[in-house]
Structure formats: structure tokens, C-alpha cells
Design a protein around this motif. Structure first.
Motif, PDB file in Angstrom:
ATOM      1  N   TYR A  72       2.545   8.555  12.987  1.00 25.46           N
ATOM      2  CA  TYR A  72       3.213   9.762  12.505  1.00 25.46           C
ATOM      3  C   TYR A  72       3.892   9.497  11.167  1.00 25.46           C
ATOM      4  O   TYR A  72       4.095   8.344  10.767  1.00 25.46           O
ATOM      5  N   PHE A  73       4.245  10.577  10.470  1.00 27.95           N
ATOM      6  CA  PHE A  73       4.977  10.472   9.217  1.00 27.95           C
ATOM      7  C   PHE A  73       6.454  10.643   9.514  1.00 27.95           C
ATOM      8  O   PHE A  73       6.876  11.687  10.015  1.00 27.95           O
ATOM      9  N   ASP A  74       7.225   9.609   9.242  1.00 23.79           N
ATOM     10  CA  ASP A  74       8.656   9.605   9.529  1.00 23.79           C
ATOM     11  C   ASP A  74       9.405  10.386   8.446  1.00 23.79           C
ATOM     12  O   ASP A  74       9.308  10.071   7.259  1.00 23.79           O
ATOM     13  N   PHE A  75      10.157  11.422   8.862  1.00 26.86           N
ATOM     14  CA  PHE A  75      10.870  12.271   7.912  1.00 26.86           C
ATOM     15  C   PHE A  75      11.932  11.490   7.143  1.00 26.86           C
ATOM     16  O   PHE A  75      12.048  11.619   5.925  1.00 26.86           O
ATOM     17  N   ALA A  76      12.705  10.685   7.858  1.00 28.33           N
ATOM     18  CA  ALA A  76      13.844   9.994   7.240  1.00 28.33           C
ATOM     19  C   ALA A  76      13.394   8.876   6.314  1.00 28.33           C
ATOM     20  O   ALA A  76      13.872   8.748   5.185  1.00 28.33           O
ATOM     21  N   GLN A  77      12.460   8.047   6.767  1.00 28.01           N
ATOM     22  CA  GLN A  77      12.037   6.896   5.983  1.00 28.01           C
ATOM     23  C   GLN A  77      10.879   7.194   5.041  1.00 28.01           C
ATOM     24  O   GLN A  77      10.497   6.346   4.239  1.00 28.01           O
ATOM     25  N   ARG A  78      10.298   8.378   5.158  1.00 25.99           N
ATOM     26  CA  ARG A  78       9.224   8.806   4.266  1.00 25.99           C
ATOM     27  C   ARG A  78       8.064   7.824   4.262  1.00 25.99           C
ATOM     28  O   ARG A  78       7.562   7.422   3.209  1.00 25.99           O
ATOM     29  N   GLN A  79       7.632   7.437   5.448  1.00 31.76           N
ATOM     30  CA  GLN A  79       6.509   6.511   5.548  1.00 31.76           C
ATOM     31  C   GLN A  79       5.744   6.722   6.845  1.00 31.76           C
ATOM     32  O   GLN A  79       6.260   7.323   7.796  1.00 31.76           O
ATOM     33  N   VAL A  80       4.498   6.241   6.871  1.00 33.12           N
ATOM     34  CA  VAL A  80       3.678   6.317   8.075  1.00 33.12           C
ATOM     35  C   VAL A  80       4.113   5.216   9.020  1.00 33.12           C
ATOM     36  O   VAL A  80       4.217   4.042   8.631  1.00 33.12           O
TER      37      VAL A  80
END
Length: 269
Positions: A103-111
Motif C-alpha cells: 500500500y501507499f503510506d499517507f504519512a511517510q509517502r512511500q510504498v
């Protein structure tokens, strides 16, 4: 132990199961009476091709689901790492028992990869994926609701193929599956994850009513961690602890806790 993976029907939310034999513990091992196993590759060969008129594909729609484009970027210059991918346009959750969810993590801006996906923290990858270092494509494949699907290929910076894998909605295509009704293949019984000829990932045995009878993890063909048994009514039956890491031969499996069908604890170590 004969077992097998993934029927397409298994991934449907509306699959019906009935009631089956309960797992038994024998010399620290689970033993089951299973039907003749199939592999996903064998099941795919039996599928009849569907002939339809060619239509112009809709933009950013994969497997009938709308997506939106996204990317991540790290580093500078020739060593910059770029990931190009798509995510679900509408929030959703994985619909499989697969271990690895992307998934794409909203907070860390990474997969990121996880075993337990929280929709509040991000959105599932769905559609084509490509990873580049500079101008070199080092990895590419496709996702289905957060799980790897189809052919995945990995190259080095000299564009030489390092690895090629095939998946079906998160499950390696070598994985095996058995059914309570092997002719119709609608009542899933047992799923054994297999990758490169070894058991690798989460194992499941289901009661005929659809409740999970046994759940545990394999690593490098070895049982690891806690294997959990449940009664057909859904209540916990026992927990058997295996070594936390594979190949720890000096650590013997043991029953850590046990309950009766009403949920009362009857044994603890």
C-alpha cells in the motif's frame, strides 16, 4: 501432507463452505485428511477461454476497478529511485488470505508492505508498477488490491534478469489447494503456499462451514511462530508454538494454550 492453492472462487466474498474434520496434533505436527491437490497453474489450464469483442480499454481502469496514478521519488542524479504505480480510487481492503499486502503510506509517502492493512494509514496499490534507478528499470509487475498478481520481473542495473515470479492475487502460482468437493471445487478446504518448491507464507485449513480451522506460517519449508487451531464454531481451540525462526532444531514445538468448545481455558504452559 497433500495440499494446494488458490481457486478463483476462494477470493470471492460470497464463497460457501460447509463442515469438515478437525485438525489433530500428532508428535507436534498437524495432520489432515485432504483430497487430491491442485496447483493454481493446473486450475488455470482448465479454464475455458472467453471470446469477446475487443473494446478500447478505459484509462486507469484495471480489472474493472478505477485507479489513480501515483509515484515516489528518492535520491538525486543518476541514482535517483523512482516508483511509478497506481492506487485504488475508492478505499478498499484486500480480499484474500495473502501474507504480503502492499500500500501507499499517507504519512511517510512511500510504498510499504504489511501483513495487516489499516485503511486509515494508506491506500492499496492496484495496477501496473515500475521501479527505476536512474534510467534502468529494476522491477516491474502488477498489483491486484494490494497483492502481487501476474508476472513480476526484477533486473539489475545492467538490465540483466535476476528474478522472475508468477502470482495470483498474492499467492505464488506453485501454491496448492484442496477442496471438500474436488469435482465442483467450490468448498475450499486447505491452502498451502509454495514458492520455488518450498512452503513459504501463510497456511490455512478451513472447516466446511468456512471458519478457519488452522492458521500458521511457513518459512523455508519450516513451521514457525504460533499455529492456531479453532473449533468449527469459531472459538479458539489451541495454540501450538514452533520456533520463531526456521532451522532452530533445538527448539521443540509445544502446546502453549488450549480451550474447550465453550471458550474456557483448560490448559496453559
Amino acid at each position: 501432507m497433500k495440499s494446494v492453492l488458490f481457486c478463483f472462487a476462494f477470493l470471492s466474498y460470497s464463497i460457501l463452505f460447509a463442515q469438515g474434520t478437525e485438525p489433530k496434533v500428532q508428535e507436534g505436527q498437524f495432520t489432515f485428511d485432504t483430497d487430491k491437490p491442485f496447483t493454481l497453474l493446473e486450475l488455470e489450464k482448465e479454464e475455458e477461454p472467453i471470446v469477446t469483442k475487443k473494446k478500447k480499454p478505459k484509462r486507469r481502469v484495471y480489472y474493472g476497478i478505477k485507479t489513480k496514478k501515483a509515484f515516489t521519488r528518492k535520491g538525486f542524479g543518476e541514482k535517483v529511485t523512482l516508483e511509478l504505480f497506481y492506487v485504488l480510487k475508492k478505499p478498499d481492503v484486500p480480499n484474500t488470505f495473502a501474507r504480503d499486502i502492499y500500500y501507499f503510506d499517507f504519512a511517510q509517502r512511500q510504498v510499504k508492505k504489511t501483513e495487516k492493512f489499516d485503511p486509515k494509514k494508506g491506500v492499496l496499490l492496484h495496477g501496473p508498477y515500475k521501479k527505476m534507478i536512474g534510467q534502468a528499470v529494476v522491477e516491474e509487475g502488477i498489483y491486484y488490491k494490494g497483492t502481487r498478481h501476474g508476472r513480476w520481473m526484477r533486473h539489475n542495473l545492467q538490465d540483466l534478469l535476476e528474478d522472475k515470479e508468477k502470482y495470483y492475487k498474492g499467492w505464488p502460482k506453485e501454491s496448492r489447494i484442496t477442496y471438500y468437493d474436488p469435482a465442483e471445487r467450490k468448498k475450499l478446504k486447505e491452502i498451502t503456499p509454495v514458492e520455488y518448491g518450498e512452503k513459504e507464507g501463510y497456511y490455512y485449513l478451513l472447516h466446511e462451514n468456512g471458519q478457519v480451522a488452522v492458521r500458521g506460517e511457513y518459512r523455508f519449508n519450516e513451521k514457525v511462530g504460533d499455529w492456531i487451531e479453532n473449533y468449527a464454531n469459531g472459538k479458539r481451540k489451541r495454540i501450538i508454538s514452533y520456533p520463531k525462526e526456521p532451522f532452530e532444531k533445538d527448539v521443540k514445538p509445544y502446546i502453549r494454550k488450549e480451550w474447550d468448545e465453550r471458550g474456557k481455558e483448560i490448559y496453559a504452559k
